[in-house]
Design an enzyme around this catalytic site. Structure first.
Site, PDB file in Angstrom:
ATOM      1  N   TYR A  79      37.687  45.904  42.972  1.00 40.94           N
ATOM      2  CA  TYR A  79      38.992  45.452  42.460  1.00 40.94           C
ATOM      3  C   TYR A  79      39.720  46.627  41.801  1.00 40.94           C
ATOM      4  O   TYR A  79      40.897  46.883  42.078  1.00 40.94           O
ATOM      5  CB  TYR A  79      38.776  44.320  41.446  1.00 40.94           C
ATOM      6  CG  TYR A  79      40.015  43.938  40.659  1.00 40.94           C
ATOM      7  CD1 TYR A  79      40.946  43.046  41.183  1.00 40.94           C
ATOM      8  CD2 TYR A  79      40.256  44.474  39.385  1.00 40.94           C
ATOM      9  CE1 TYR A  79      42.082  42.694  40.460  1.00 40.94           C
ATOM     10  CE2 TYR A  79      41.389  44.130  38.659  1.00 40.94           C
ATOM     11  CZ  TYR A  79      42.297  43.238  39.203  1.00 40.94           C
ATOM     12  OH  TYR A  79      43.422  42.901  38.494  1.00 40.94           O
ATOM     13  N   LYS A 109      43.327  48.646  42.554  1.00 37.77           N
ATOM     14  CA  LYS A 109      44.418  48.767  41.581  1.00 37.77           C
ATOM     15  C   LYS A 109      44.782  50.236  41.334  1.00 37.77           C
ATOM     16  O   LYS A 109      45.936  50.554  41.024  1.00 37.77           O
ATOM     17  CB  LYS A 109      44.043  48.052  40.281  1.00 37.77           C
ATOM     18  CG  LYS A 109      43.890  46.533  40.459  1.00 37.77           C
ATOM     19  CD  LYS A 109      45.199  45.889  40.905  1.00 37.77           C
ATOM     20  CE  LYS A 109      45.101  44.420  41.202  1.00 37.77           C
ATOM     21  NZ  LYS A 109      46.371  43.824  41.603  1.00 37.77           N
ATOM     22  N   ASN A 122      52.523  40.765  43.737  1.00 41.17           N
ATOM     23  CA  ASN A 122      51.718  40.272  42.608  1.00 41.17           C
ATOM     24  C   ASN A 122      50.417  39.601  43.047  1.00 41.17           C
ATOM     25  O   ASN A 122      49.455  39.595  42.283  1.00 41.17           O
ATOM     26  CB  ASN A 122      52.584  39.290  41.803  1.00 41.17           C
ATOM     27  CG  ASN A 122      51.783  38.505  40.794  1.00 41.17           C
ATOM     28  OD1 ASN A 122      51.417  39.017  39.740  1.00 41.17           O
ATOM     29  ND2 ASN A 122      51.463  37.250  41.113  1.00 41.17           N
ATOM     30  N   VAL A 164      48.960  36.995  52.233  1.00 43.91           N
ATOM     31  CA  VAL A 164      49.517  38.357  52.227  1.00 43.91           C
ATOM     32  C   VAL A 164      48.557  39.398  52.803  1.00 43.91           C
ATOM     33  O   VAL A 164      48.959  40.538  53.044  1.00 43.91           O
ATOM     34  CB  VAL A 164      49.977  38.786  50.814  1.00 43.91           C
ATOM     35  CG1 VAL A 164      51.112  37.917  50.307  1.00 43.91           C
ATOM     36  CG2 VAL A 164      48.800  38.804  49.829  1.00 43.91           C
TER      37      VAL A 164
HETATM   38  P1  NAD Z   1      45.957  34.234  39.248  1.00 44.76           P
HETATM   39  O1  NAD Z   1      44.611  34.147  39.879  1.00 44.76           O
HETATM   40  O2  NAD Z   1      46.299  33.321  38.129  1.00 44.76           O
HETATM   41  O3  NAD Z   1      47.101  34.070  40.353  1.00 44.76           O
HETATM   42  C1  NAD Z   1      47.028  34.770  41.581  1.00 44.76           C
HETATM   43  C2  NAD Z   1      47.862  34.043  42.624  1.00 44.76           C
HETATM   44  O4  NAD Z   1      47.745  34.778  43.852  1.00 44.76           O
HETATM   45  C3  NAD Z   1      47.374  32.621  42.891  1.00 44.76           C
HETATM   46  O5  NAD Z   1      48.460  31.719  42.888  1.00 44.76           O
HETATM   47  C4  NAD Z   1      46.731  32.722  44.276  1.00 44.76           C
HETATM   48  O6  NAD Z   1      46.790  31.523  45.030  1.00 44.76           O
HETATM   49  C5  NAD Z   1      47.548  33.839  44.911  1.00 44.76           C
HETATM   50  N1  NAD Z   1      46.846  34.477  46.035  1.00 44.76           N
HETATM   51  C6  NAD Z   1      45.558  34.871  46.082  1.00 44.76           C
HETATM   52  N2  NAD Z   1      45.266  35.369  47.288  1.00 44.76           N
HETATM   53  C7  NAD Z   1      46.410  35.296  48.036  1.00 44.76           C
HETATM   54  C8  NAD Z   1      46.738  35.650  49.352  1.00 44.76           C
HETATM   55  N3  NAD Z   1      45.828  36.178  50.194  1.00 44.76           N
HETATM   56  N4  NAD Z   1      48.001  35.464  49.772  1.00 44.76           N
HETATM   57  C9  NAD Z   1      48.927  34.913  48.945  1.00 44.76           C
HETATM   58  N5  NAD Z   1      48.681  34.549  47.675  1.00 44.76           N
HETATM   59  C10 NAD Z   1      47.421  34.741  47.231  1.00 44.76           C
HETATM   60  O7  NAD Z   1      46.092  35.754  38.818  1.00 44.76           O
HETATM   61  P2  NAD Z   1      47.046  36.480  37.741  1.00 44.76           P
HETATM   62  O8  NAD Z   1      46.226  36.754  36.561  1.00 44.76           O
HETATM   63  O9  NAD Z   1      48.340  35.807  37.624  1.00 44.76           O
HETATM   64  O10 NAD Z   1      47.222  37.889  38.500  1.00 44.76           O
HETATM   65  C11 NAD Z   1      48.410  38.302  39.139  1.00 44.76           C
HETATM   66  C12 NAD Z   1      48.319  39.789  39.422  1.00 44.76           C
HETATM   67  O11 NAD Z   1      48.146  40.495  38.198  1.00 44.76           O
HETATM   68  C13 NAD Z   1      47.120  40.178  40.311  1.00 44.76           C
HETATM   69  O12 NAD Z   1      47.507  41.198  41.202  1.00 44.76           O
HETATM   70  C14 NAD Z   1      46.124  40.708  39.310  1.00 44.76           C
HETATM   71  O13 NAD Z   1      45.220  41.623  39.894  1.00 44.76           O
HETATM   72  C15 NAD Z   1      47.020  41.359  38.285  1.00 44.76           C
HETATM   73  N6  NAD Z   1      46.384  41.501  36.970  1.00 44.76           N
HETATM   74  C16 NAD Z   1      45.930  40.395  36.295  1.00 44.76           C
HETATM   75  C17 NAD Z   1      45.294  40.574  35.063  1.00 44.76           C
HETATM   76  C18 NAD Z   1      44.747  39.410  34.256  1.00 44.76           C
HETATM   77  O14 NAD Z   1      44.044  39.658  33.252  1.00 44.76           O
HETATM   78  N7  NAD Z   1      45.016  38.166  34.594  1.00 44.76           N
HETATM   79  C19 NAD Z   1      45.123  41.868  34.547  1.00 44.76           C
HETATM   80  C20 NAD Z   1      45.598  42.949  35.281  1.00 44.76           C
HETATM   81  C21 NAD Z   1      46.224  42.759  36.493  1.00 44.76           C
END
Ligand code: NAD
Length: 247
Positions: free
Chosen positions: A155, A159, A89, A63
């Site tokens: 990061y 956000k 996401n 992405v």
């Molecule tokens: P995760 O690392 O479990 O999953 C992220 C997914 O994104 C993975 O499947 C990865 O392969 C994919 N990805 C990474 N780079 C990519 C790219 N360039 N193109 C396409 N896909 C790509 O993370 P998560 O915890 O499920 O996080 C999902 C979203 O929620 C993120 O945007 C994260 O910043 C946000 N978020 C997560 C948390 C947390 O505590 N886990 C907290 C706040 C926000």
């Protein structure tokens, strides 16, 4: 069902919050494009949905590359003939202390977490405009509110940028009946939170409910914002953090 006859793109859907989101979308009747950079894992998720009678296909896309996200939207529309929902996401959160940040890693964070949201929202938005209906949900974070706590300066800035971009797109897309909102989770039990045990423990101790979120708890809010029921919400950032940050 909340999302019957809808077609959705969910990025980063191969695991974590995105994976739970596509499961819920399929359960609510949507046809889902399971998008990820990791095609093998995305295929597994799509197959799991199909095994339960749902509609899903895996699409590989990095992405952070605008030409690739534009092609992704074309491919999804060619396959399903429509597109009503986009969930931005996909994200990365490498824990990098200030003094160790390089220009290359800085640019990578901006490109994956923020540039992607702009170019994918624009490409999908052009399809939604023509349909006069759409829902876009962006993943922000409590870090976008607070500046972040665990080596996540850049990061957190991406956000915070998402919160601003959500408002700007919301205003410009309202005339086309496209809602644009974001969700700001606190600490969620996914691979992204794979931190040293003592740090994880202190995050949990600071949380009013003394636990991390289950990714499905974030997906429930994304599902609501992607449905017709969210009709009077746009430009909002919904804090889904178990009370860890109250703004
Ligand atoms: P995760 O690392 O479990 O999953 C992220 C997914 O994104 C993975 O499947 C990865 O392969 C994919 N990805 C990474 N780079 C990519 C790219 N360039 N193109 C396409 N896909 C790509 O993370 P998560 O915890 O499920 O996080 C999902 C979203 O929620 C993120 O945007 C994260 O910043 C946000 N978020 C997560 C948390 C947390 O505590 N886990 C907290 C706040 C926000």
């Amino acid at each position: 069902m909340l999302l019957e006859n809808r077609v959705a793109i969910v990025t980063g859907a191969a695991r974590g919050i995105g994976e739970q989101t596509v499961y819920q979308f399929a359960q609510e009747g949507a046809r889902v494009a399971v998008v990820d950079i990791d095609m093998a894992l995305a295929e597994e998720v799509a197959a799991a949905i199909r095994a339960k009678g749902g509609h899903a296909d895996a699409f590989q896309c990095d992405v952070s590359k605008p030409p690739l996200v534009e092609q992704l939207v074309k491919d999804v529309v060619q396959k399903y003939g429509q597109l009503e929902i986009l969930v931005n996401n996909a994200g990365i959160c490498p824990r990098i202390p200030l003094d160790e940040m390089t220009e290359e890693r800085f640019d990578q964070l901006i490109n994956v977490n923020l540039k992607s949201v702009f170019f994918l929202s624009r490409a999908a938005g052009n399809v939604m405009k023509a349909q006069h209906y759409g829902r876009i949900v962006n993943l922000s974070s409590t870090g976008g509110r607070t500046g972040g706590i665990i080596n996540s300066t850049v990061y957190s800035a991406t956000k915070a940028g998402i919160i601003s971009m959500t408002k700007a797109f919301a205003r410009q897309y309202a005339p086309y009946n496209i809602l644009v909102n974001s969700v700001a989770p606190g600490a969620v039990d996914t691979r992204m939170m794979a931190l040293p045990e003592e740090i994880k423990h202190s995050v949990i101790e600071d949380a009013p409910f003394k636990r991390l979120a289950d990714p499905a708890e974030i997906a429930h809010v994304i599902t609501f914002l992607s449905s017709e029921n969210a009709s009077w919400m746009t430009g909002a950032t919904v804090d889904v953090n178990g009370g860890t940050v109250m703004v």
